[in-house]
Design a protein around this motif. Structure first.
Motif, PDB file in Angstrom:
ATOM      1  N   PRO A  16     151.305  37.279  13.769  1.00 13.08           N
ATOM      2  CA  PRO A  16     150.358  37.291  12.639  1.00 13.08           C
ATOM      3  C   PRO A  16     150.331  35.987  11.843  1.00 13.08           C
ATOM      4  N   VAL A  17     151.468  35.320  11.729  1.00 13.60           N
ATOM      5  CA  VAL A  17     151.514  34.053  10.998  1.00 13.60           C
ATOM      6  C   VAL A  17     150.906  32.934  11.835  1.00 13.60           C
ATOM      7  N   ALA A  18     151.197  32.928  13.135  1.00 15.95           N
ATOM      8  CA  ALA A  18     150.730  31.855  14.006  1.00 15.95           C
ATOM      9  C   ALA A  18     149.214  31.881  14.195  1.00 15.95           C
ATOM     10  N   VAL A  19     148.624  33.054  14.208  1.00 11.89           N
ATOM     11  CA  VAL A  19     147.184  33.140  14.450  1.00 11.89           C
ATOM     12  C   VAL A  19     146.389  33.391  13.166  1.00 11.89           C
ATOM     13  N   PHE A  20     147.006  33.188  12.015  1.00 14.78           N
ATOM     14  CA  PHE A  20     146.318  33.456  10.748  1.00 14.78           C
ATOM     15  C   PHE A  20     145.013  32.688  10.607  1.00 14.78           C
TER      16      PHE A  20
END
Length: 119
Positions: free
Chosen positions: A90-94
């Motif tokens: 979730p953080v990487a593809v925000f």
């Protein structure tokens, strides 16, 4: 039901550009972003309601499905490393989630225009 089908269908389609991360340079990166955006647009268009959420969730579902497909096609990896990677998605593809939310909104707006248009 239509919402879930739209999100899952767009998520499945988005596995393709994620599997070719090595080509995300220059024009390849722009084409991959357009591909992801168009899939999220479709999710928003076909979801009917909650179009922004449909676009954003389609990107997230696509990334999670990519992680699962990558783990199944490249066996022998460390389960702890896979769990760590899975939790960081979730953080990487925000930024892509924001792109998907916008594209879903546009898809829903165009659908609303098309459905309410009178001849």
């Amino acid at each position: 039901m239509r919402f879930a089908v739209a999100v899952l269908g767009a998520g499945i389609v988005q596995i393709v550009p994620y599997q070719r991360l090595d080509l995300w340079i220059g024009a390849g990166a722009a084409l991959a972003l357009l591909y992801i955006g168009f899939a999220a647009f479709g999710a928003g268009f076909f979801a009917g309601r909650r179009t922004v959420l449909a676009g954003a969730l389609s990107v997230l579902v696509g990334a999670f499905l990519y992680a699962i497909v990558a783990a199944l096609t490249h066996p022998g990896g460390d389960p702890g490393a896979f769990a760590s990677f899975f939790l960081r998605i979730p953080v990487a593809v925000f930024p892509f989630i924001l792109l998907g939310a916008f594209a879903g909104w546009v898809g829903g707006a165009i659908r609303a225009r098309a459905v309410t248009a009178r001849p």
